[in-house]
Design a protein around this motif. Structure first.
Motif, short mmCIF file in Angstrom:
data_model
loop_
_atom_site.label_atom_id
_atom_site.label_comp_id
_atom_site.label_asym_id
_atom_site.label_seq_id
_atom_site.Cartn_x
_atom_site.Cartn_y
_atom_site.Cartn_z
N TRP A 1 0.83 -1.20 0.00
CA TRP A 1 0.00 0.00 0.00
C TRP A 1 0.86 1.26 0.00
O TRP A 1 0.54 2.25 -0.65
N SER A 2 1.97 1.21 0.72
CA SER A 2 2.90 2.35 0.74
C SER A 2 3.47 2.60 -0.65
O SER A 2 3.54 3.75 -1.10
N GLY A 3 3.85 1.54 -1.33
CA GLY A 3 4.34 1.68 -2.71
C GLY A 3 3.28 2.25 -3.64
O GLY A 3 3.58 3.08 -4.50
N THR A 4 2.05 1.82 -3.44
CA THR A 4 0.95 2.35 -4.25
C THR A 4 0.77 3.84 -4.02
O THR A 4 0.63 4.62 -4.98
N VAL A 5 0.81 4.27 -2.77
CA VAL A 5 0.66 5.70 -2.46
C VAL A 5 1.82 6.50 -3.04
O VAL A 5 1.61 7.58 -3.61
N ILE A 6 3.02 5.97 -2.96
CA ILE A 6 4.19 6.66 -3.52
C ILE A 6 4.05 6.81 -5.03
O ILE A 6 4.35 7.87 -5.59
N THR A 7 3.57 5.77 -5.72
CA THR A 7 3.41 5.88 -7.17
C THR A 7 2.30 6.87 -7.53
O THR A 7 2.40 7.55 -8.55
#
Length: 118
Positions: A29-35
C-alpha cells in the motif's frame, strides 16, 4: 518536455492502478501511495507546459488503454474484439489529441505562466 511528463505520469499510473487491485499489506500500500504521488507530480509538471484538458485526456486515455492491454495479456481478463476495438479508439483519440495540440497553444500557456521556451 511536457509530453514526456504526460507519458511518465501515465506509465506510473499503470503501477498504482494495479497496486489498488493487488496490494495486500502495508508495504504494498505504501508503494501504491508513492506511485500515486509521482504520477500526480508528473501531471502537475505537464500542466505547467501544456493545456490541462489535453494533459488530462491523454493521461487517462493512455493509462486506461495500457491497463486494459495488461489485463488481457498478463492477468487473464476476458478478451473480445469489441473491447479491442474500443481500446483502439482510445489510442487513436490520444494520438489525435497529441497531434492536434499545436505549438500556439503551448506558447500561449507559456506566456500565461511567464515562461520562455521549454
Amino acid at each position: 518536455m511536457g509530453w514526456l511528463y504526460v507519458f511518465l505520469a501515465a506509465f506510473v499510473e499503470i503501477f498504482w492502478v494495479l497496486g489498488l487491485k493487488y496490494s495486500t499489506n502495508f508495504l504494498m500500500w505504501s508503494g501504491t501511495v508513492i506511485t500515486i504521488i509521482f504520477s500526480f507530480y508528473f501531471i502537475i509538471k505537464a500542466c505547467a507546459l501544456l493545456p490541462s484538458g489535453t494533459v488530462y485526456a491523454v493521461f487517462t486515455g493512455f493509462g486506461a488503454a495500457a491497463i486494459a492491454i495488461i489485463d488481457f495479456t498478463l492477468l487473464g481478463a476476458e478478451f473480445t474484439y469489441g473491447k479491442a476495438s474500443f481500446i483502439g479508439l482510445i489510442i487513436i483519440g490520444v494520438v489525435g489529441i497529441q497531434l492536434t495540440t499545436g505549438s500556439s497553444e503551448q506558447e500561449e500557456k507559456q506566456a500565461l505562466t511567464g515562461r520562455e521556451g521549454s
